[in-house]
Design a protein around this motif. Structure first.
Motif, PDB file in Angstrom:
ATOM      1  N   MET A  40     -19.627 -35.680 -29.947  1.00 13.71           N
ATOM      2  CA  MET A  40     -19.070 -36.805 -29.201  1.00 13.71           C
ATOM      3  C   MET A  40     -20.191 -37.678 -28.665  1.00 13.71           C
ATOM      4  O   MET A  40     -21.169 -37.191 -28.118  1.00 13.71           O
ATOM      5  N   ASN A  41     -20.062 -38.998 -28.833  1.00 14.84           N
ATOM      6  CA  ASN A  41     -21.023 -39.942 -28.280  1.00 14.84           C
ATOM      7  C   ASN A  41     -20.288 -40.819 -27.271  1.00 14.84           C
ATOM      8  O   ASN A  41     -19.406 -41.586 -27.631  1.00 14.84           O
ATOM      9  N   TYR A  42     -20.662 -40.687 -26.013  1.00 19.56           N
ATOM     10  CA  TYR A  42     -19.947 -41.413 -24.962  1.00 19.56           C
ATOM     11  C   TYR A  42     -20.903 -42.353 -24.226  1.00 19.56           C
ATOM     12  O   TYR A  42     -20.977 -42.328 -23.011  1.00 19.56           O
ATOM     13  N   ARG A  43     -21.677 -43.147 -24.968  1.00 19.57           N
ATOM     14  CA  ARG A  43     -22.525 -44.128 -24.299  1.00 19.57           C
ATOM     15  C   ARG A  43     -21.651 -45.130 -23.555  1.00 19.57           C
ATOM     16  O   ARG A  43     -20.682 -45.677 -24.089  1.00 19.57           O
ATOM     17  N   HIS A  44     -22.044 -45.397 -22.331  1.00 22.12           N
ATOM     18  CA  HIS A  44     -21.213 -46.169 -21.423  1.00 22.12           C
ATOM     19  C   HIS A  44     -20.822 -47.539 -21.972  1.00 22.12           C
ATOM     20  O   HIS A  44     -19.695 -48.003 -21.759  1.00 22.12           O
ATOM     21  N   VAL A  45     -21.731 -48.184 -22.666  1.00 23.35           N
ATOM     22  CA  VAL A  45     -21.509 -49.574 -23.049  1.00 23.35           C
ATOM     23  C   VAL A  45     -20.291 -49.744 -23.949  1.00 23.35           C
ATOM     24  O   VAL A  45     -19.638 -50.786 -23.932  1.00 23.35           O
ATOM     25  N   PHE A  46     -19.935 -48.726 -24.723  1.00 21.78           N
ATOM     26  CA  PHE A  46     -18.798 -48.840 -25.634  1.00 21.78           C
ATOM     27  C   PHE A  46     -17.469 -48.517 -24.968  1.00 21.78           C
ATOM     28  O   PHE A  46     -16.416 -48.770 -25.557  1.00 21.78           O
ATOM     29  N   HIS A  47     -17.497 -47.965 -23.782  1.00 21.29           N
ATOM     30  CA  HIS A  47     -16.262 -47.486 -23.161  1.00 21.29           C
ATOM     31  C   HIS A  47     -16.067 -48.020 -21.739  1.00 21.29           C
ATOM     32  O   HIS A  47     -15.266 -47.477 -20.990  1.00 21.29           O
ATOM     33  N   ALA A  48     -16.787 -49.063 -21.387  1.00 19.80           N
ATOM     34  CA  ALA A  48     -16.747 -49.568 -20.011  1.00 19.80           C
ATOM     35  C   ALA A  48     -15.327 -49.951 -19.599  1.00 19.80           C
ATOM     36  O   ALA A  48     -14.619 -50.660 -20.315  1.00 19.80           O
ATOM     37  N   GLY A  49     -14.929 -49.456 -18.435  1.00 25.40           N
ATOM     38  CA  GLY A  49     -13.634 -49.816 -17.880  1.00 25.40           C
ATOM     39  C   GLY A  49     -12.457 -49.082 -18.477  1.00 25.40           C
ATOM     40  O   GLY A  49     -11.308 -49.433 -18.191  1.00 25.40           O
ATOM     41  N   PRO A  88     -23.612 -37.495 -18.471  1.00 22.78           N
ATOM     42  CA  PRO A  88     -24.300 -37.619 -19.760  1.00 22.78           C
ATOM     43  C   PRO A  88     -23.387 -38.174 -20.848  1.00 22.78           C
ATOM     44  O   PRO A  88     -22.153 -38.162 -20.708  1.00 22.78           O
ATOM     45  N   PRO A  89     -23.962 -38.653 -21.951  1.00 21.97           N
ATOM     46  CA  PRO A  89     -23.152 -39.234 -23.031  1.00 21.97           C
ATOM     47  C   PRO A  89     -22.511 -38.211 -23.943  1.00 21.97           C
ATOM     48  O   PRO A  89     -21.765 -38.579 -24.849  1.00 21.97           O
ATOM     49  N   PHE A  90     -22.778 -36.933 -23.765  1.00 21.55           N
ATOM     50  CA  PHE A  90     -22.252 -35.873 -24.606  1.00 21.55           C
ATOM     51  C   PHE A  90     -22.555 -36.117 -26.085  1.00 21.55           C
ATOM     52  O   PHE A  90     -21.691 -36.056 -26.949  1.00 21.55           O
ATOM     53  N   GLU A  91     -23.821 -36.431 -26.328  1.00 21.96           N
ATOM     54  CA  GLU A  91     -24.317 -36.593 -27.695  1.00 21.96           C
ATOM     55  C   GLU A  91     -24.762 -35.253 -28.291  1.00 21.96           C
ATOM     56  O   GLU A  91     -24.757 -35.076 -29.503  1.00 21.96           O
ATOM     57  N   ALA A  92     -25.185 -34.328 -27.442  1.00 21.18           N
ATOM     58  CA  ALA A  92     -25.710 -33.047 -27.908  1.00 21.18           C
ATOM     59  C   ALA A  92     -24.598 -31.990 -27.902  1.00 21.18           C
ATOM     60  O   ALA A  92     -23.749 -31.979 -27.003  1.00 21.18           O
ATOM     61  N   PRO A  93     -24.593 -31.081 -28.870  1.00 16.50           N
ATOM     62  CA  PRO A  93     -23.536 -30.068 -28.922  1.00 16.50           C
ATOM     63  C   PRO A  93     -23.582 -29.072 -27.771  1.00 16.50           C
ATOM     64  O   PRO A  93     -22.576 -28.428 -27.468  1.00 16.50           O
ATOM     65  N   ASP A  94     -24.745 -28.939 -27.124  1.00 17.55           N
ATOM     66  CA  ASP A  94     -24.872 -27.982 -26.018  1.00 17.55           C
ATOM     67  C   ASP A  94     -24.866 -28.670 -24.659  1.00 17.55           C
ATOM     68  O   ASP A  94     -25.411 -28.157 -23.694  1.00 17.55           O
ATOM     69  N   GLU A  95     -24.218 -29.835 -24.577  1.00 22.36           N
ATOM     70  CA  GLU A  95     -24.247 -30.610 -23.335  1.00 22.36           C
ATOM     71  C   GLU A  95     -23.640 -29.856 -22.158  1.00 22.36           C
ATOM     72  O   GLU A  95     -24.122 -29.940 -21.029  1.00 22.36           O
ATOM     73  N   TYR A  96     -22.572 -29.075 -22.397  1.00 21.34           N
ATOM     74  CA  TYR A  96     -21.966 -28.312 -21.306  1.00 21.34           C
ATOM     75  C   TYR A  96     -22.954 -27.287 -20.755  1.00 21.34           C
ATOM     76  O   TYR A  96     -23.092 -27.135 -19.533  1.00 21.34           O
ATOM     77  N   PRO A 133     -15.764 -34.626 -20.557  1.00 22.03           N
ATOM     78  CA  PRO A 133     -14.582 -35.033 -21.320  1.00 22.03           C
ATOM     79  C   PRO A 133     -13.607 -33.873 -21.467  1.00 22.03           C
ATOM     80  O   PRO A 133     -14.013 -32.724 -21.619  1.00 22.03           O
ATOM     81  N   VAL A 134     -12.337 -34.167 -21.419  1.00 15.90           N
ATOM     82  CA  VAL A 134     -11.314 -33.165 -21.688  1.00 15.90           C
ATOM     83  C   VAL A 134     -10.833 -33.380 -23.122  1.00 15.90           C
ATOM     84  O   VAL A 134     -10.145 -34.371 -23.416  1.00 15.90           O
ATOM     85  N   LYS A 135     -11.226 -32.477 -23.992  1.00 15.54           N
ATOM     86  CA  LYS A 135     -10.773 -32.537 -25.380  1.00 15.54           C
ATOM     87  C   LYS A 135      -9.892 -31.312 -25.649  1.00 15.54           C
ATOM     88  O   LYS A 135      -8.682 -31.381 -25.533  1.00 15.54           O
ATOM     89  N   ASP A 136     -10.487 -30.163 -25.960  1.00 12.79           N
ATOM     90  CA  ASP A 136      -9.670 -28.969 -26.117  1.00 12.79           C
ATOM     91  C   ASP A 136      -9.805 -28.090 -24.872  1.00 12.79           C
ATOM     92  O   ASP A 136     -10.872 -27.993 -24.262  1.00 12.79           O
ATOM     93  N   ARG A 137      -8.714 -27.461 -24.500  1.00 15.33           N
ATOM     94  CA  ARG A 137      -8.657 -26.709 -23.249  1.00 15.33           C
ATOM     95  C   ARG A 137      -9.582 -25.495 -23.263  1.00 15.33           C
ATOM     96  O   ARG A 137     -10.161 -25.139 -22.233  1.00 15.33           O
ATOM     97  N   ALA A 138      -9.772 -24.876 -24.420  1.00 19.88           N
ATOM     98  CA  ALA A 138     -10.634 -23.695 -24.479  1.00 19.88           C
ATOM     99  C   ALA A 138     -12.059 -24.039 -24.079  1.00 19.88           C
ATOM    100  O   ALA A 138     -12.723 -23.273 -23.371  1.00 19.88           O
TER     101      ALA A 138
END
Length: 290
Positions: free
Chosen positions: A1-10, A170-178, A202-207
């Motif tokens: 997942m890539n969550y850079r702020h500029v693409f998702h503002a607001g 964080p943007p959650f670009e890395a697989p080990d971000e959690y 981010p909430v994606k899968d509950r597990a």
């Protein structure tokens, strides 16, 4: 997942995250002693919703634009610090668009600071750093550092101020971000146990969320509250189903406030499908709810 702020503002996740952040900052400024804010993944600080990157996704239409279309008297008072900051920012534009500009966490923090408060922004992307420095040029209360946000927790904690808030988004670009987030929080908390912390996930899968919460519980850090606002059932992991926050050392009546704020936001966003609410991962005495 890539969550850079500029693409998702607001978008809806921003609305939830920043509404809670603004309320926390408003609570900090209710006491006279100065406070410190560290934003580990600052982005560019302020966003133009007419910019190509923001228009590419159009997520603000289903986020902040939808909230601002609601009658003001239908929203709880705890949302006022957030909404008033947005309105103030856009009142300066004078171009007829009620919500062309959206404040990221750096702008929100700066707008809610007093003269003796201090803001430190860490950002790794070089272009974003240049934008941040231009935005806050000449502002002695704001310092911008071109560095890895995870390293900023070691470099800048504890602050000289005794009170304050650390924002970890964080943007959650890395697989080990959690895992990185949990490890970073543990280090930061050892350095500054009395500080407040806000972590977005981010909430994606509950597990995955359950594993994340369990890792947080295993740190032994007390006073950790989890809050979520979801707009989809989390039965699919190929999409963003909701927005989550971890609050460490939250102020008095936080759970009560979020129990009012989050359902109101869900209604304002027309996002009434997924779960919404908050619970303690570890209470004040270290007890767990998992």
């Amino acid at each position: 997942m890539n969550y850079r702020h500029v693409f998702h503002a607001g978008n809806a996740a921003d609305v939830m995250k920043h509404a809670v952040l603004a309320w926390l900052l408003d609570r900090l400024r209710a006491k006279p002693a100065p406070f410190f804010v560290l934003d580990t993944h600052a982005g560019i600080g302020r966003y133009d919703l007419d910019d190509q990157a923001a228009r590419r996704t159009g997520e603000a239409v289903r986020g902040i634009r939808r909230v601002l279309s609601r009658p003001v008297d239908g929203l709880p008072d705890c949302l006022s610090p957030y909404l008033e900051t947005i309105r103030s920012l856009n009142a300066e534009g004078g171009d007829g668009d009620p919500i062309r500009h959206y404040p990221g966490s750096p702008w929100l923090a700066r707008s809610l600071m007093r003269p003796d408060d201090r803001l430190l922004l860490a950002e790794l992307h070089a272009d974003d750093v240049r934008t941040l420095r231009a935005l806050f040029q000449g502002d002695r209360q704001v310092s911008v550092h071109h560095m890895d946000g995870w390293l900023s927790l070691k470099a800048h904690l504890p602050p000289r101020e005794r009170r304050g808030l650390v924002v970890i988004d964080p943007p959650f670009e890395a697989p080990d971000e959690y895992e990185r987030m949990v490890a970073a929080l543990a280090i930061a908390h050892r350095r500054w146990a009395t500080g407040q912390y806000l972590l977005w996930y981010p909430v994606k899968d509950r597990a995955t969320v359950w594993r994340f919460h369990q890792m947080l519980e295993d740190t032994g850090i007390p006073r950790m509250l989890a809050a979520e606002l979801c707009w989809s059932d989390d039965d699919r992991s190929d999409r963003l189903n909701g927005s989550g926050l971890i609050l460490v050392n939250p102020p008095w009546k936080t759970q009560e406030t979020l129990s009012t704020m989050l359902p109101a936001l869900q209604k304002a966003l027309d996002a009434g499908i997924g779960p919404v609410g908050c619970h303690w991962i570890r209470g004040e005495d270290g007890s767990t709810a998992l």
